[in-house]
Design a protein around this motif. Structure first.
Motif, PDB file in Angstrom:
ATOM      1  N   ASP A 207     -12.441  55.322 -18.654  1.00 16.37           N
ATOM      2  CA  ASP A 207     -13.157  53.915 -18.935  1.00 16.37           C
ATOM      3  C   ASP A 207     -12.313  52.832 -17.778  1.00 16.37           C
ATOM      4  O   ASP A 207     -13.204  52.206 -17.034  1.00 16.37           O
ATOM      5  CB  ASP A 207     -12.925  53.309 -20.026  1.00 16.37           C
ATOM      6  CG  ASP A 207     -13.604  54.386 -21.103  1.00 16.37           C
ATOM      7  OD1 ASP A 207     -14.500  55.246 -20.555  1.00 16.37           O
ATOM      8  OD2 ASP A 207     -13.484  54.022 -22.404  1.00 16.37           O
ATOM      9  N   HIS A 208     -11.068  52.713 -17.784  1.00 18.53           N
ATOM     10  CA  HIS A 208     -10.335  51.808 -17.032  1.00 18.53           C
ATOM     11  C   HIS A 208     -10.270  51.952 -15.517  1.00 18.53           C
ATOM     12  O   HIS A 208     -10.502  51.021 -14.686  1.00 18.53           O
ATOM     13  CB  HIS A 208      -8.956  51.752 -17.547  1.00 18.53           C
ATOM     14  CG  HIS A 208      -7.981  50.515 -17.254  1.00 18.53           C
ATOM     15  ND1 HIS A 208      -8.381  49.284 -17.192  1.00 18.53           N
ATOM     16  CD2 HIS A 208      -6.940  50.410 -16.276  1.00 18.53           C
ATOM     17  CE1 HIS A 208      -7.629  48.395 -17.110  1.00 18.53           C
ATOM     18  NE2 HIS A 208      -6.794  49.070 -16.307  1.00 18.53           N
ATOM     19  N   HIS A 209     -10.611  53.369 -15.126  1.00 15.62           N
ATOM     20  CA  HIS A 209     -10.815  53.510 -13.662  1.00 15.62           C
ATOM     21  C   HIS A 209     -12.118  52.943 -13.106  1.00 15.62           C
ATOM     22  O   HIS A 209     -12.081  52.398 -12.133  1.00 15.62           O
ATOM     23  CB  HIS A 209     -10.893  55.088 -13.537  1.00 15.62           C
ATOM     24  CG  HIS A 209     -10.994  55.387 -12.044  1.00 15.62           C
ATOM     25  ND1 HIS A 209     -10.095  55.295 -10.992  1.00 15.62           N
ATOM     26  CD2 HIS A 209     -12.055  55.881 -11.267  1.00 15.62           C
ATOM     27  CE1 HIS A 209     -10.269  55.800 -10.052  1.00 15.62           C
ATOM     28  NE2 HIS A 209     -11.925  55.923 -10.166  1.00 15.62           N
ATOM     29  N   GLY A 277      -1.578  45.296 -17.092  1.00 14.78           N
ATOM     30  CA  GLY A 277      -0.470  44.865 -17.347  1.00 14.78           C
ATOM     31  C   GLY A 277       0.173  45.245 -18.396  1.00 14.78           C
ATOM     32  O   GLY A 277       1.605  45.514 -18.436  1.00 14.78           O
ATOM     33  N   ASP A 278      -0.615  45.866 -19.636  1.00 19.79           N
ATOM     34  CA  ASP A 278       0.173  46.300 -20.950  1.00 19.79           C
ATOM     35  C   ASP A 278      -0.698  47.266 -21.410  1.00 19.79           C
ATOM     36  O   ASP A 278      -0.987  46.994 -22.639  1.00 19.79           O
ATOM     37  CB  ASP A 278       0.526  45.040 -21.681  1.00 19.79           C
ATOM     38  CG  ASP A 278       1.547  45.561 -22.917  1.00 19.79           C
ATOM     39  OD1 ASP A 278       1.876  46.534 -22.466  1.00 19.79           O
ATOM     40  OD2 ASP A 278       1.587  44.801 -23.604  1.00 19.79           O
ATOM     41  N   LEU A 279      -1.301  48.491 -20.787  1.00 20.52           N
ATOM     42  CA  LEU A 279      -2.353  49.265 -21.356  1.00 20.52           C
ATOM     43  C   LEU A 279      -1.729  50.309 -22.113  1.00 20.52           C
ATOM     44  O   LEU A 279      -1.567  51.478 -21.791  1.00 20.52           O
ATOM     45  CB  LEU A 279      -3.092  49.727 -20.151  1.00 20.52           C
ATOM     46  CG  LEU A 279      -4.424  50.467 -20.423  1.00 20.52           C
ATOM     47  CD1 LEU A 279      -5.469  49.514 -20.822  1.00 20.52           C
ATOM     48  CD2 LEU A 279      -4.788  51.205 -19.054  1.00 20.52           C
ATOM     49  N   HIS A 280      -1.178  50.035 -23.177  1.00 17.49           N
ATOM     50  CA  HIS A 280      -0.694  51.061 -24.099  1.00 17.49           C
ATOM     51  C   HIS A 280      -1.876  51.021 -25.161  1.00 17.49           C
ATOM     52  O   HIS A 280      -2.598  50.089 -25.369  1.00 17.49           O
ATOM     53  CB  HIS A 280       0.522  50.638 -24.961  1.00 17.49           C
ATOM     54  CG  HIS A 280       0.617  49.549 -25.574  1.00 17.49           C
ATOM     55  ND1 HIS A 280      -0.023  49.086 -27.134  1.00 17.49           N
ATOM     56  CD2 HIS A 280       1.342  47.958 -25.392  1.00 17.49           C
ATOM     57  CE1 HIS A 280       0.281  48.002 -27.243  1.00 17.49           C
ATOM     58  NE2 HIS A 280       1.155  47.202 -26.363  1.00 17.49           N
ATOM     59  N   PHE A 306       0.337  51.024 -12.179  1.00 11.74           N
ATOM     60  CA  PHE A 306       1.009  50.389 -13.150  1.00 11.74           C
ATOM     61  C   PHE A 306       0.407  50.528 -14.708  1.00 11.74           C
ATOM     62  O   PHE A 306       1.026  51.060 -15.518  1.00 11.74           O
ATOM     63  CB  PHE A 306       1.137  48.838 -13.258  1.00 11.74           C
ATOM     64  CG  PHE A 306       2.216  48.385 -12.002  1.00 11.74           C
ATOM     65  CD1 PHE A 306       3.656  48.577 -12.102  1.00 11.74           C
ATOM     66  CD2 PHE A 306       1.736  48.030 -10.627  1.00 11.74           C
ATOM     67  CE1 PHE A 306       4.560  48.541 -11.147  1.00 11.74           C
ATOM     68  CE2 PHE A 306       2.706  47.544  -9.646  1.00 11.74           C
ATOM     69  CZ  PHE A 306       3.985  47.770  -9.776  1.00 11.74           C
ATOM     70  N   ASP A 307      -0.862  50.607 -14.433  1.00  8.21           N
ATOM     71  CA  ASP A 307      -1.523  50.791 -15.975  1.00  8.21           C
ATOM     72  C   ASP A 307      -1.530  52.257 -16.443  1.00  8.21           C
ATOM     73  O   ASP A 307      -1.289  52.578 -17.561  1.00  8.21           O
ATOM     74  CB  ASP A 307      -2.953  50.154 -15.760  1.00  8.21           C
ATOM     75  CG  ASP A 307      -3.237  48.984 -15.911  1.00  8.21           C
ATOM     76  OD1 ASP A 307      -2.232  48.265 -16.474  1.00  8.21           O
ATOM     77  OD2 ASP A 307      -4.365  48.604 -15.621  1.00  8.21           O
ATOM     78  N   ILE A 308      -1.624  53.357 -15.511  1.00  2.00           N
ATOM     79  CA  ILE A 308      -1.292  54.639 -15.778  1.00  2.00           C
ATOM     80  C   ILE A 308      -0.092  54.894 -16.293  1.00  2.00           C
ATOM     81  O   ILE A 308       0.325  55.720 -17.348  1.00  2.00           O
ATOM     82  CB  ILE A 308      -1.910  55.679 -14.781  1.00  2.00           C
ATOM     83  CG1 ILE A 308      -2.192  56.836 -15.551  1.00  2.00           C
ATOM     84  CG2 ILE A 308      -1.046  55.825 -13.568  1.00  2.00           C
ATOM     85  CD1 ILE A 308      -3.182  56.942 -16.712  1.00  2.00           C
TER      86      ILE A 308
END
Length: 389
Positions: A207-209, A277-280, A306-308
């Motif tokens: 989704d984030h991609h 920046g904080d994709l947990h 950074f997100d992966i």
């Protein structure tokens, strides 16, 4: 694990009244104040707005005996214990941590909801600390969330505004925002996905991609709207500036090869884009039919790796490897000739340096009584950066 709470009270004008008897609340995390408010009401008949942390008997959360400052509209009926509290103003104190601040923010949010035809019948304070204050507002038209943040997170509204137009449903719907760090967000159904398994994290990454691909062309627009610009050399300067007050020997060693490393990252050929920046998984809410990424205050424009790295950092190496390879395959397909896997490996120590700089920024932007929230974060991140280099 739980907390023992001492609630020191002031009246509407900020005059000290004394302290309620200590009581226990179930959540150990110091920033969670919903149960503090509920227990004060049920035990002592006191309606209170929690303003800020005063002291804790531990160097950092969670648990222990913690004292907070709370505001009431008038002296409570229950006897109070005399309490000494420093009420000296501090230039870094958040507006929502001052007497009258919560009431002003709730009034703003209630007015904004009324303007769109949504009455408010109940308000519940959920959290307050150096990074945000959060209230839930309920009414016949559904629930909404008031979030107020310090200056270093105020670009979140610009990010949500862009996402609402470019990638609807991938982030909370922004109902209103002002220039003091307040945002009013529509309710997102579901639960925070802290326990997400490999398959769910893979879906989040996919989704984030899609979001990051759309944001590539919007990078300059986002920066112009106030989103931090951490592209290429700007990232190195940003990290150096924020880590300058910390251990000079350790920091100097870790930063020595940073510019060369970022040059090699740039040679990997991936475009800059919007980074959460904080994709947990705890910053993802799901209800079984959709996933929504929340808490965009750490967002910046920079490298997508950074997100992966954040999404996979706590996983066993084989699981993390599979998720990163799937991420890299998507980028190779969309950016032929790029080398995403090499970018990930090069950025692994940089990701920890960036986090150390983020925590250093927090410490520089908050009053000293709030420092325990980030007591060990900078040295811990620097140690991980050294191990990853």
């Amino acid at each position: 694990m739980s907390r023992t709470v001492t609630l020191v009270l002031v009246d509407a004008d900020g005059r000290p009244l004394g302290a309620l008897p200590p009581y226990d609340v179930p959540e150990p995390w110091w920033q969670e104040v919903g149960s503090i408010v509920d227990e004060a009401r049920s035990r002592y008949g006191v309606d209170v707005a929690v303003l800020r942390l005063l002291t804790g008997d531990r160097p950092e959360p969670p648990g222990g005996h913690v004292a907070y400052l709370g505001q009431v509209t008038g002296p409570p009926a229950v006897p109070l214990t005399p309490a000494t509290v420093d009420l000296t103003p501090h230039p870094l104190r958040a507006p929502y941590a001052e007497p009258g601040g919560p009431a002003r923010s709730v009034a703003w949010a209630t007015g904004e909801l009324r303007r769109v035809g949504r009455a408010v019948t109940a308000v519940a304070q959920q959290r307050t600390w150096n990074l945000s204050a959060i209230w839930r507002l309920d009414g016949p038209g559904g629930s909404a969330w008031l979030k107020q943040v310090p200056p270093f997170f105020r670009h979140e509204a610009a990010v949500l505004r862009w996402l609402g137009a470019a990638a609807p449903t991938t982030a909370p719907t922004l109902l209103a925002a002002d220039d003091t760090g307040r945002t009013l967000l529509d309710h997102v159904p579901g639960e925070d996905r802290y326990g997400a398994d490999e398959a769910e994290r893979a879906a989040v990454a996919a989704d984030h991609h899609t979001v990051q691909l759309r944001a590539v062309e919007a990078a300059d627009t986002l920066v112009a709207a106030g989103v931090p610009d951490l592209r290429g050399p700007a990232l190195a300067g940003w990290i150096r500036d924020r880590l300058a007050p910390h251990d000079p020997t350790v920091v100097a060693d870790l930063l020595a090869g940073l510019d060369d490393r970022l040059d090699r990252v740039r040679d990997c050929g991936l475009p800059d884009t919007l980074v959460h920046g904080d994709l947990h998984p705890g910053n993802v809410r799901g209800d079984g039919t959709r996933r929504t990424v929340i808490d965009w205050g750490d967002a910046f424009v920079g490298h997508p790796a950074f997100d992966i790295l954040r999404l996979t950092e706590t996983l066993a190496p084989p699981v993390a490897g599979r998720l990163r390879e799937a991420w890299a395959a998507r980028w190779r397909a969309d950016v032929p000739g790029s080398d995403p896997q090499r970018a990930v490996e090069l950025l692994r120590p940089v990701a920890e340096l960036r986090l150390a700089a983020v925590y250093a920024m927090f410490l520089a932007g908050i009053e000293p009584s709030e420092h325990p929230y980030h007591h060990g974060d900078v040295p811990a991140c620097l140690a991980r950066a050294a191990a990853a280099t």
